[in-house]
Design an enzyme around this catalytic site. Structure first.
Site, PDB file in Angstrom:
ATOM      1  N   LYS A  13       3.490   4.851  -3.577  1.00 63.49           N
ATOM      2  CA  LYS A  13       4.130   5.961  -2.869  1.00 63.49           C
ATOM      3  C   LYS A  13       5.544   5.597  -2.418  1.00 63.49           C
ATOM      4  O   LYS A  13       6.475   6.363  -2.605  1.00 63.49           O
ATOM      5  CB  LYS A  13       3.284   6.367  -1.638  1.00 63.49           C
ATOM      6  CG  LYS A  13       1.856   6.754  -1.968  1.00 63.49           C
ATOM      7  CD  LYS A  13       1.098   7.251  -0.748  1.00 63.49           C
ATOM      8  CE  LYS A  13       0.867   6.219   0.319  1.00 63.49           C
ATOM      9  NZ  LYS A  13      -0.059   5.129  -0.051  1.00 63.49           N
ATOM     10  N   ARG A  88      -3.396  11.030   6.796  1.00 63.72           N
ATOM     11  CA  ARG A  88      -4.427  10.145   6.259  1.00 63.72           C
ATOM     12  C   ARG A  88      -5.819  10.591   6.677  1.00 63.72           C
ATOM     13  O   ARG A  88      -6.804   9.980   6.269  1.00 63.72           O
ATOM     14  CB  ARG A  88      -4.200   8.724   6.761  1.00 63.72           C
ATOM     15  CG  ARG A  88      -3.411   7.818   5.802  1.00 63.72           C
ATOM     16  CD  ARG A  88      -3.166   6.510   6.527  1.00 63.72           C
ATOM     17  NE  ARG A  88      -3.040   5.361   5.697  1.00 63.72           N
ATOM     18  CZ  ARG A  88      -1.873   4.780   5.401  1.00 63.72           C
ATOM     19  NH1 ARG A  88      -0.748   5.313   5.785  1.00 63.72           N
ATOM     20  NH2 ARG A  88      -1.851   3.671   4.695  1.00 63.72           N
ATOM     21  N   ARG A 122       2.328  -8.351  -4.131  1.00 68.01           N
ATOM     22  CA  ARG A 122       3.450  -7.572  -3.594  1.00 68.01           C
ATOM     23  C   ARG A 122       4.283  -8.410  -2.614  1.00 68.01           C
ATOM     24  O   ARG A 122       3.739  -9.089  -1.744  1.00 68.01           O
ATOM     25  CB  ARG A 122       2.922  -6.331  -2.865  1.00 68.01           C
ATOM     26  CG  ARG A 122       4.007  -5.548  -2.141  1.00 68.01           C
ATOM     27  CD  ARG A 122       3.595  -4.144  -1.853  1.00 68.01           C
ATOM     28  NE  ARG A 122       2.749  -4.006  -0.671  1.00 68.01           N
ATOM     29  CZ  ARG A 122       2.354  -2.827  -0.183  1.00 68.01           C
ATOM     30  NH1 ARG A 122       2.692  -1.714  -0.794  1.00 68.01           N
ATOM     31  NH2 ARG A 122       1.592  -2.766   0.874  1.00 68.01           N
ATOM     32  N   ARG A 150       3.480  -8.899   3.250  1.00 70.69           N
ATOM     33  CA  ARG A 150       2.991  -8.158   4.411  1.00 70.69           C
ATOM     34  C   ARG A 150       1.695  -8.796   4.924  1.00 70.69           C
ATOM     35  O   ARG A 150       0.865  -9.219   4.123  1.00 70.69           O
ATOM     36  CB  ARG A 150       2.722  -6.699   4.014  1.00 70.69           C
ATOM     37  CG  ARG A 150       3.933  -5.819   4.232  1.00 70.69           C
ATOM     38  CD  ARG A 150       3.723  -4.439   3.712  1.00 70.69           C
ATOM     39  NE  ARG A 150       2.516  -3.773   4.191  1.00 70.69           N
ATOM     40  CZ  ARG A 150       2.266  -2.480   3.990  1.00 70.69           C
ATOM     41  NH1 ARG A 150       3.133  -1.735   3.343  1.00 70.69           N
ATOM     42  NH2 ARG A 150       1.155  -1.934   4.428  1.00 70.69           N
ATOM     43  N   ARG A 161      -8.666  -1.751   3.587  1.00 68.31           N
ATOM     44  CA  ARG A 161      -7.771  -0.585   3.549  1.00 68.31           C
ATOM     45  C   ARG A 161      -8.219   0.394   2.468  1.00 68.31           C
ATOM     46  O   ARG A 161      -8.144   1.611   2.650  1.00 68.31           O
ATOM     47  CB  ARG A 161      -6.320  -1.040   3.312  1.00 68.31           C
ATOM     48  CG  ARG A 161      -5.708  -1.680   4.559  1.00 68.31           C
ATOM     49  CD  ARG A 161      -4.532  -2.573   4.242  1.00 68.31           C
ATOM     50  NE  ARG A 161      -3.388  -1.863   3.739  1.00 68.31           N
ATOM     51  CZ  ARG A 161      -2.454  -2.403   2.951  1.00 68.31           C
ATOM     52  NH1 ARG A 161      -2.561  -3.671   2.568  1.00 68.31           N
ATOM     53  NH2 ARG A 161      -1.445  -1.687   2.546  1.00 68.31           N
TER      54      ARG A 161
HETATM   55  P1  AMP Z   1       1.160   1.800   4.993  1.00 72.23           P
HETATM   56  O1  AMP Z   1       2.465   1.086   5.051  1.00 72.23           O
HETATM   57  O2  AMP Z   1       1.288   3.269   4.740  1.00 72.23           O
HETATM   58  O3  AMP Z   1       0.162   1.130   4.068  1.00 72.23           O
HETATM   59  O4  AMP Z   1       0.513   1.688   6.468  1.00 72.23           O
HETATM   60  C1  AMP Z   1       0.213   0.427   7.046  1.00 72.23           C
HETATM   61  C2  AMP Z   1      -0.783   0.623   8.190  1.00 72.23           C
HETATM   62  O5  AMP Z   1      -0.217   1.452   9.204  1.00 72.23           O
HETATM   63  C3  AMP Z   1      -2.087   1.313   7.810  1.00 72.23           C
HETATM   64  O6  AMP Z   1      -3.041   0.421   7.235  1.00 72.23           O
HETATM   65  C4  AMP Z   1      -2.537   1.856   9.167  1.00 72.23           C
HETATM   66  O7  AMP Z   1      -3.073   0.831   9.982  1.00 72.23           O
HETATM   67  C5  AMP Z   1      -1.220   2.294   9.777  1.00 72.23           C
HETATM   68  N1  AMP Z   1      -0.899   3.711   9.438  1.00 72.23           N
HETATM   69  C6  AMP Z   1       0.148   4.159   8.693  1.00 72.23           C
HETATM   70  N2  AMP Z   1       0.116   5.499   8.575  1.00 72.23           N
HETATM   71  C7  AMP Z   1      -0.987   5.911   9.246  1.00 72.23           C
HETATM   72  C8  AMP Z   1      -1.582   7.185   9.478  1.00 72.23           C
HETATM   73  N3  AMP Z   1      -1.053   8.323   8.970  1.00 72.23           N
HETATM   74  N4  AMP Z   1      -2.727   7.235  10.208  1.00 72.23           N
HETATM   75  C9  AMP Z   1      -3.268   6.116  10.725  1.00 72.23           C
HETATM   76  N5  AMP Z   1      -2.776   4.881  10.527  1.00 72.23           N
HETATM   77  C10 AMP Z   1      -1.631   4.767   9.809  1.00 72.23           C
END
Ligand code: AMP
Length: 205
Positions: A13, A88, A122, A150, A161
């Site tokens: 994404k 989400r 990554r 990360r 995840r």
């Molecule tokens: P991402 O970079 O999108 O993979 O997000 C990293 C982490 O941030 C996720 O594993 C969640 O812990 C938190 N996070 C990001 N976006 C959301 C969301 N819309 N709802 C809940 N947790 C989120």
């Protein structure tokens, strides 16, 4: 144009958002990036979110919705954006419906095994945020900056995840299909190939 980018962690994404930003001049709103920036700045929001992020769990809806609500309030009606990593959950999607009209939801489809492979290699640039492969580069190929892994890209956290994605986020495909907004993309292969599918799909929409 206002888009939602939907898909499992590691579906690409963020990478596609960079291409889309250039082509359509859309702002990129990544909730994960906002949390990581808050964590870097040691804000109360960042420290609270860290508890969930480190375990591969979702930050509670109320916290995320408040943060996104404030962010969206800063956009004028004619300004376009892409939401990356939000919504989400169904509660978040319903909240979003009350905030703004969405023109399309791109679902990036990648099988779980390919995701685990992608995320295990990554690396992200500390300087420019560029995402790359740790086995192919030891410095950022775009700006020469230092690369880091990360914290949540460990195999165990990746599996968690993905589990959370299947349990809580995947159903959003049906939510948006029912509203005639879903654009499904095969997101396997090189980022440029995936982007040409995105361009085609948006053209035909
Ligand atoms: P991402 O970079 O999108 O993979 O997000 C990293 C982490 O941030 C996720 O594993 C969640 O812990 C938190 N996070 C990001 N976006 C959301 C969301 N819309 N709802 C809940 N947790 C989120």
């Amino acid at each position: 144009m206002r888009l939602v980018l939907l898909g499992a962690p590691g579906a690409g994404k963020g990478t596609q958002a960079v291409f889309l930003k250039e082509r359509h001049n859309l702002a990129h709103i990544s909730t994960g990036d906002i949390f990581r920036q808050n964590l870097k700045d040691k804000t109360p929001l960042g420290l609270e979110a860290k508890k969930y992020m480190d375990e591969g769990k979702l930050v509670p809806d109320e916290i995320v919705m408040k943060m996104v609500g404030e962010k969206l309030a800063g956009f004028k009606p004619d300004e376009g954006f892409m939401l990356d990593g939000f919504p989400r959950t169904v509660a978040q999607a319903e909240f979003l419906e009350g905030q703004t009209k969405i023109d399309g939801v791109i679902l990036f489809d990648v099988p779980d095994d390919a995701i685990v492979k992608r995320l295990s290699s990554r690396a992200v640039c500390k300087e420019c945020g560029n995402v790359t492969n740790i086995h192919e580069h030891d410095k950022c190929p775009s700006c020469g900056g230092e690369l880091y892994r990360r914290d949540d890209d460990k195999e165990e956290t990746i599996r968690q995840r993905l589990k959370v994605y299947h349990e809580q986020t995947e159903e959003l495909a049906d939510f948006y299909r029912a509203r005639n907004l879903l654009l499904e993309i095969d997101a396997t292969g090189m980022p440029e190939e995936v982007f040409s599918r995105v361009v085609e799909t948006l053209k035909n929409d």
